[in-house]
Design a protein around this motif. Structure first.
Motif, PDB file in Angstrom:
ATOM      1  N   LEU A 287      20.899   9.452 -14.004  1.00 31.87           N
ATOM      2  CA  LEU A 287      20.386   9.441 -13.713  1.00 31.87           C
ATOM      3  C   LEU A 287      19.616  10.962 -14.259  1.00 31.87           C
ATOM      4  O   LEU A 287      21.180  11.648 -12.993  1.00 31.87           O
ATOM      5  N   LEU A 288      19.110  11.713 -14.706  1.00 34.62           N
ATOM      6  CA  LEU A 288      18.803  13.208 -15.244  1.00 34.62           C
ATOM      7  C   LEU A 288      18.403  14.039 -14.321  1.00 34.62           C
ATOM      8  O   LEU A 288      16.844  13.433 -14.471  1.00 34.62           O
ATOM      9  N   CYS A 289      18.744  14.318 -13.320  1.00 29.72           N
ATOM     10  CA  CYS A 289      18.253  15.702 -12.701  1.00 29.72           C
ATOM     11  C   CYS A 289      17.134  16.541 -13.661  1.00 29.72           C
ATOM     12  O   CYS A 289      18.253  17.444 -13.506  1.00 29.72           O
ATOM     13  N   GLY A 290      16.031  16.977 -13.573  1.00 30.24           N
ATOM     14  CA  GLY A 290      15.424  17.964 -14.293  1.00 30.24           C
ATOM     15  C   GLY A 290      15.060  19.125 -13.382  1.00 30.24           C
ATOM     16  O   GLY A 290      15.185  19.169 -11.638  1.00 30.24           O
TER      17      GLY A 290
ATOM     18  N   ASP B 170      28.086   2.188 -23.929  1.00 31.24           N
ATOM     19  CA  ASP B 170      27.344   0.656 -24.658  1.00 31.24           C
ATOM     20  C   ASP B 170      26.261   0.059 -23.921  1.00 31.24           C
ATOM     21  O   ASP B 170      25.458  -0.031 -24.194  1.00 31.24           O
ATOM     22  N   ASN B 171      26.879   0.059 -22.481  1.00 27.04           N
ATOM     23  CA  ASN B 171      26.066  -0.182 -21.054  1.00 27.04           C
ATOM     24  C   ASN B 171      25.253   0.661 -20.480  1.00 27.04           C
ATOM     25  O   ASN B 171      24.788  -0.161 -19.275  1.00 27.04           O
ATOM     26  N   SER B 172      25.322   2.105 -20.873  1.00 23.07           N
ATOM     27  CA  SER B 172      25.092   2.914 -19.940  1.00 23.07           C
ATOM     28  C   SER B 172      23.123   3.119 -20.357  1.00 23.07           C
ATOM     29  O   SER B 172      22.907   2.849 -21.627  1.00 23.07           O
ATOM     30  N   LYS B 173      22.201   3.596 -19.310  1.00 16.67           N
ATOM     31  CA  LYS B 173      20.772   3.359 -19.518  1.00 16.67           C
ATOM     32  C   LYS B 173      20.316   4.742 -19.424  1.00 16.67           C
ATOM     33  O   LYS B 173      21.359   4.898 -17.308  1.00 16.67           O
ATOM     34  N   VAL B 174      20.311   5.789 -19.465  1.00 13.81           N
ATOM     35  CA  VAL B 174      19.369   7.136 -18.899  1.00 13.81           C
ATOM     36  C   VAL B 174      18.380   6.940 -18.921  1.00 13.81           C
ATOM     37  O   VAL B 174      17.639   7.005 -19.376  1.00 13.81           O
ATOM     38  N   ILE B 175      18.306   7.914 -17.550  1.00  9.77           N
ATOM     39  CA  ILE B 175      16.828   8.017 -16.606  1.00  9.77           C
ATOM     40  C   ILE B 175      16.484   9.255 -16.903  1.00  9.77           C
ATOM     41  O   ILE B 175      17.136   9.934 -15.509  1.00  9.77           O
ATOM     42  N   TYR B 176      15.423  10.058 -16.810  1.00 10.66           N
ATOM     43  CA  TYR B 176      14.707  10.982 -16.537  1.00 10.66           C
ATOM     44  C   TYR B 176      14.490  10.970 -15.491  1.00 10.66           C
ATOM     45  O   TYR B 176      13.034  10.055 -15.605  1.00 10.66           O
TER      46      TYR B 176
ATOM     47  N   ASN C  52      15.418  11.562 -27.833  1.00 14.13           N
ATOM     48  CA  ASN C  52      16.329  10.876 -28.842  1.00 14.13           C
ATOM     49  C   ASN C  52      17.550  10.347 -27.933  1.00 14.13           C
ATOM     50  O   ASN C  52      18.452   9.778 -28.642  1.00 14.13           O
ATOM     51  N   TYR C  53      17.335  10.707 -26.020  1.00 11.45           N
ATOM     52  CA  TYR C  53      18.861  10.625 -25.422  1.00 11.45           C
ATOM     53  C   TYR C  53      18.473   9.784 -24.055  1.00 11.45           C
ATOM     54  O   TYR C  53      19.039   9.790 -23.455  1.00 11.45           O
ATOM     55  N   VAL C  54      17.151   9.706 -23.554  1.00 11.93           N
ATOM     56  CA  VAL C  54      16.785   9.654 -22.927  1.00 11.93           C
ATOM     57  C   VAL C  54      16.353   7.960 -23.048  1.00 11.93           C
ATOM     58  O   VAL C  54      15.472   7.970 -23.680  1.00 11.93           O
ATOM     59  N   ASP C  55      16.195   6.807 -21.707  1.00  9.92           N
ATOM     60  CA  ASP C  55      15.972   5.543 -22.182  1.00  9.92           C
ATOM     61  C   ASP C  55      14.465   5.012 -21.543  1.00  9.92           C
ATOM     62  O   ASP C  55      13.635   4.544 -22.351  1.00  9.92           O
ATOM     63  N   GLU C  56      14.564   5.879 -20.497  1.00  6.81           N
ATOM     64  CA  GLU C  56      13.214   5.556 -20.008  1.00  6.81           C
ATOM     65  C   GLU C  56      12.506   6.794 -19.049  1.00  6.81           C
ATOM     66  O   GLU C  56      14.059   7.555 -18.260  1.00  6.81           O
TER      67      GLU C  56
END
Length: 245
Positions: free
Chosen positions: A107-110, A77-83, A122-126
């Motif tokens: 931290l999502l690395c493409g 619930d407290n997670s922030k997903v960054i691409y 739909n699944y990334v916050d920033e």
């Protein structure tokens, strides 16, 4: 703080687990840092995570299923997903300050030509970019975020002053720094720094900080609410610079 990095190349991050400030933060249990291999979530027997883009075009695009499953495996619930992507907002100190207050960053690395946009929508916050250029993947940008964020977490640095006087923290570039010896190959340390007059030294630091910013990053001054003293110092800097030119 908890930071999870989703990547196809977790081995790239092995060194930073014991490196300098980040290593100490992990040792002191201020930072919990993990890397998750997105490829582990591929259901393909060959562990493929990419495919050709619909509509044609060069290169390959990372498939949504492995990325989604890797996110869901650690998201709370407290997670922030960054691409990390050159398409995102440009990273700066203000963003670093804000992110340092988060409890859990993912931290999502493409890689390749990027990721399926349905993940971003739909699944990334920033979406964040470290600059107007293109890299092979998001791993180096992720390291930049980790290093710049971790040093702002309370207890990581020995003193709050260690980062409060650094470039960009208060919107200005940092003043010049000097150490021993007092004379190096005929070049002297500015006498004011050896005077012991703390008030004059602070004024010198502010003047030099404003001068560095004016000469190298004028746009930072346009965003800053200047104090009366700063305005007066800046007028002197501009006048001096005009005389030289």
């Amino acid at each position: 703080m908890k930071i999870d990095v989703l990547t196809l190349f977790p081995e790239i991050f092995e060194y930073i687990f014991g490196w300098s400030i980040i290593g100490r933060a992990i040792k002191d249990e201020i930072l919990d840092l993990d890397c998750i291999n997105i490829r582990d979530f591929s259901k393909d027997k060959h562990k493929r995570v990419d495919d050709y883009p619909f509509g044609g075009g060069p290169g390959m695009v990372m498939k949504p299923e492995p990325i989604y499953d890797s996110i869901q495996s650690i998201k709370k619930d407290n997670s922030k997903v960054i691409y990390l992507s050159p398409k995102g907002k440009v990273y700066n100190q203000k963003l670093a300050n804000r992110l340092s207050k988060e409890e859990h960053l993912i931290l999502l690395c493409g890689h390749y030509e990027g990721i399926d946009n349905r993940i971003i929508e739909n699944y990334v916050d920033e979406v964040i970019s470290i600059g107007d250029f293109v890299l092979t993947g998001g791993e180096i940008p992720a390291m930049v975020l980790i290093d710049s964020i971790v040093r702002l977490i309370p207890g990581v640095l020995s003193s709050e002053d260690s980062y409060m006087e650094e470039s960009h923290y208060d919107g200005l570039l940092e003043y010049p720094q000097y150490t021993r010896p007092r004379e190096f190959r005929g070049h002297l340390v500015p006498p004011i720094l050896l005077s012991g007059d703390h008030k004059k030294i602070e004024e010198w630091k502010k003047y030099e900080s404003l001068k560095n910013t004016y000469l190298n990053r004028k746009e930072l001054l346009e965003k800053r609410e200047m104090t009366t003293m700063e305005k007066e110092l800046l007028e002197k800097i501009i006048e001096s610079n005009n005389e030289k030119n």
